[in-house]
Design an enzyme around this catalytic site. Structure first.
Site, short mmCIF file in Angstrom:
data_model
loop_
_atom_site.label_atom_id
_atom_site.label_comp_id
_atom_site.label_asym_id
_atom_site.label_seq_id
_atom_site.Cartn_x
_atom_site.Cartn_y
_atom_site.Cartn_z
N HIS A 1 37.37 34.59 48.14
CA HIS A 1 38.27 35.75 48.04
C HIS A 1 38.11 36.64 49.29
O HIS A 1 39.10 37.12 49.84
CB HIS A 1 37.95 36.60 46.80
N ARG B 1 43.54 26.83 47.74
CA ARG B 1 42.35 26.09 48.17
C ARG B 1 42.64 24.62 48.35
O ARG B 1 42.15 23.98 49.27
CB ARG B 1 41.23 26.25 47.14
N SER C 1 35.39 31.20 40.92
CA SER C 1 34.57 32.13 40.13
C SER C 1 33.93 31.38 38.96
O SER C 1 32.76 31.59 38.62
CB SER C 1 35.43 33.27 39.58
N LYS D 1 41.72 36.98 27.80
CA LYS D 1 40.55 36.28 28.36
C LYS D 1 39.29 37.05 28.04
O LYS D 1 39.31 38.27 27.94
CB LYS D 1 40.70 36.19 29.88
#
Ligand code: PNS
Length: 178
Positions: free
Chosen positions: A24, A97, A135, A48
């Site tokens: 990030h 990514r 993460s 979440k």
């Protein structure tokens, strides 16, 4: 043709950032090379179950970017494009990514464009060395005793230690030697 007179450019970099990783940070740096300000916008997602609360994530990002006024942090709920419009950002930054990110990101970008065609999504690729960093994996690796110091800023490693305690390192000696 006359150039449109614009103020300083602002890009919103939205995400969960649970927690922020060096990937990030790499995207923020790339964003700063193109835009005057980058605002990290943390989604307040009631569905979440995050490891770090929204307040903790804001505090972590503030600590990482202390003394760097071009990087801002905020939270949002509801539609991202509504948030971007409300804060005067014409651009949403997302990191890409790998190809595996592409389909989800492509769908989001096109949906956001449909919701507000004036807001453009810009994809940025992190350094190859971060192409596998997420993460989720950082949390898993840390919890299982793996080293994450090259993958996250020091404040995140400290906060992970506070959350999980110091993980037991699986050294060679622990493998049943007498
Ligand atoms: O880091 P993440 O979890 O991949 O970030 C996802 C995020 C926050 C960018 C995305 O869930 C989002 O923008 N949510 C806001 C809701 C929204 O605008 N949905 C419609 C567009 S897809």
């Amino acid at each position: 043709m006359r150039e449109k007179r614009r103020g300083p450019s602002l890009a919103v970099f939205p995400g969960s950032f649970d927690p922020i990783t060096n990937g990030h940070l790499d995207i923020v740096d790339r964003g700063l090379a193109v835009f005057d300000r980058v605002r990290m916008a943390i989604l307040v997602n009631t569905e979440k179950k995050p490891l770090f609360s929204v307040e903790e994530r804001v505090a972590i990002i503030r600590e990482v970017y202390r003394g760097k006024p071009r990087v801002e942090v905020d939270t949002f709920s509801g539609l991202l494009v509504d948030y971007a419009r409300a804060v005067g950002a014409a651009v949403i930054i997302r990191g890409l990514r790998a190809i595996s990110d592409f389909e989800y990101e492509f769908q989001m970008a096109l949906m956001n464009r449909r919701l507000d065609p004036r807001i453009e999504t810009v994809f940025m690729m992190p350094a190859e060395s971060y192409s596998y960093v997420s993460s989720r994996l950082v949390k898993e690796v840390f919890q299982l005793g793996g080293r994450v110091s090259d993958l996250v800023p020091p404040v995140v490693e400290r906060r992970l230690r506070e959350k999980y305690g110091t993980p037991i390192r699986r050294g060679r000696r622990a493998s049943g030697r007498r």
